[in-house]
Design a protein around this motif. Structure first.
Motif, mmCIF file in Angstrom:
data_model
loop_
_atom_site.group_PDB
_atom_site.id
_atom_site.type_symbol
_atom_site.label_atom_id
_atom_site.label_comp_id
_atom_site.label_asym_id
_atom_site.label_seq_id
_atom_site.Cartn_x
_atom_site.Cartn_y
_atom_site.Cartn_z
ATOM 1 N N THR A 111 0.920 -1.276 -0.024
ATOM 2 C CA THR A 111 0.152 -0.252 0.018
ATOM 3 C C THR A 111 0.961 1.346 0.040
ATOM 4 O OG1 THR A 111 -1.792 -1.042 1.468
ATOM 5 C CG2 THR A 111 -1.799 1.355 1.143
ATOM 6 N N GLU B 70 -1.628 0.918 -9.762
ATOM 7 C CA GLU B 70 -2.657 -0.434 -9.319
ATOM 8 C C GLU B 70 -2.122 -1.615 -10.434
ATOM 9 O OE1 GLU B 70 -6.341 1.898 -7.240
ATOM 10 O OE2 GLU B 70 -6.411 1.548 -9.209
ATOM 11 N N GLU C 162 -1.715 -1.105 -4.119
ATOM 12 C CA GLU C 162 -3.053 -0.299 -3.564
ATOM 13 C C GLU C 162 -2.440 1.189 -3.321
ATOM 14 O OE1 GLU C 162 -6.096 -0.336 0.197
ATOM 15 O OE2 GLU C 162 -4.187 -1.076 0.544
ATOM 16 N N ARG D 131 -3.445 -1.559 7.530
ATOM 17 C CA ARG D 131 -2.656 -2.633 6.621
ATOM 18 C C ARG D 131 -1.552 -3.122 7.631
ATOM 19 N NH1 ARG D 131 -6.878 -1.933 4.893
ATOM 20 N NH2 ARG D 131 -7.280 -1.408 2.464
#
Length: 314
Positions: free
Chosen positions: A140, A160, A165, A183
């Protein structure tokens, strides 16, 4: 370049570069770098402003100009590869990457402990994200919101497509900081560029002998979640991409939360300083980092606003 033209230029880049012969494409971007360097445009001047601190007060103009030329070529190589990367393929990315230290990071992830990977603007950070995603570790990251919105969406879709992410730094429907913390508590990998203060709320640290401003986010996330804070440096070596995952920076002890974040961010800056000094031509920092430059930029902005007001009142 206005917002509409910028959007069209990036759209054309992602469409045309991946379809063009690689040798020709790289040559074009190298010429663009040399043109910017020869004309000493704003980007080159910004890069030299930062590199002068790295070289120290005794460096001559010729040394600075030689380094900034190499730096602009490295910077434009990043842009070429940004447009080309979606067409390079997983095997090419894996085969042309050299790394050290990734095993420790991946061991943390396998054990369920999250990792904050903090990176300076070195080498090709998009490639690094694509590379670790190709190894099976999702990540992420956070992206600065761009204008127009269509351009921001292009960058988001591009990253992406590489397996990342992407959360907006500002203006999103969700709490970005809260999502990052979640996360990490879930044992995930969060990758953050961390050598420039964008928000204006960063911490002042010692960096190449001067005060500079860097974001507190990586240290704060590590403190709040128990994640491992691991600096990552990137550089080029001929056709190869190089990635070094440095040793974990333990969150500093201290009497207060703010002191712990300050001291941890200072240690992160120290690691960045060493990595950048080893590969200065691959530090793509054209914006203000040092506190003196931030203040000079603010002073110029105030002067411009005052001049505009004066012109309106006449």
């Amino acid at each position: 370049m206005d917002e509409r033209m910028a959007d069209l230029a990036y759209s054309a880049g992602w469409t045309l570069v991946r379809r063009s012969p690689e040798r020709a494409g790289r040559a074009v971007f190298r010429r663009l770098a040399d043109r910017s360097w020869r004309t000493h445009d704003g980007g080159t001047r910004g890069l030299e402003r930062n590199l002068r601190r790295l070289l120290g007060p005794h460096a001559g103009d010729a040394q600075l100009r030689a380094l900034s030329r190499a730096g602009m070529r490295s910077y434009m190589r990043y842009y070429y590869e940004m447009f080309r990367l979606p067409a390079m393929g997983r095997e090419h990315v894996l085969a042309n990457t050299r790394q050290s230290g990734i095993e420790v990071l991946e061991a943390h992830i396998r054990s369920g402990r999250g990792v904050v990977a903090a990176l300076p603007h070195m080498g090709n950070w998009d490639h690094a994200g694509a590379w670790i995603a190709a190894r099976g570790t999702p990540l992420t990251t956070v992206a600065q919101r761009l204008s127009p919105e269509s351009l921001f969406q292009r960058f988001t879709s591009y990253r992406e497509s590489l397996g990342m992410e992407v959360l907006p730094l500002t203006g999103g429907s969700a709490n970005t900081v809260g999502t990052l913390a979640r996360r990490l508590r879930e044992g995930g990998l969060v990758c953050l560029l961390a050598d420039r203060d964008i928000s204006g709320t960063g911490l002042e640290v010692d960096f190449f002998g001067e005060k500079a401003r860097m974001p507190s986010g990586p240290a704060a996330l590590a403190l709040n979640t128990g994640a491992a804070l691991m600096p990552v440096s990137l550089w080029y070596d001929g056709p190869h991409w190089n990635i070094r995952v440095h040793d974990e920076i333990p969150v500093a002890a201290g009497a207060s939360r703010s002191a712990r974040i300050q001291d941890t961010t200072q240690e992160l800056a120290r690691v960045f300083e060493g990595a950048i000094a080893e590969h200065p031509e691959d530090w793509h920092m054209l914006q203000a980092v040092f506190s003196a430059d931030h203040e000079a930029d603010r002073a110029r902005h105030r002067e411009a606003e005052a001049a505009e007001r004066e012109a309106r009142e006449r």
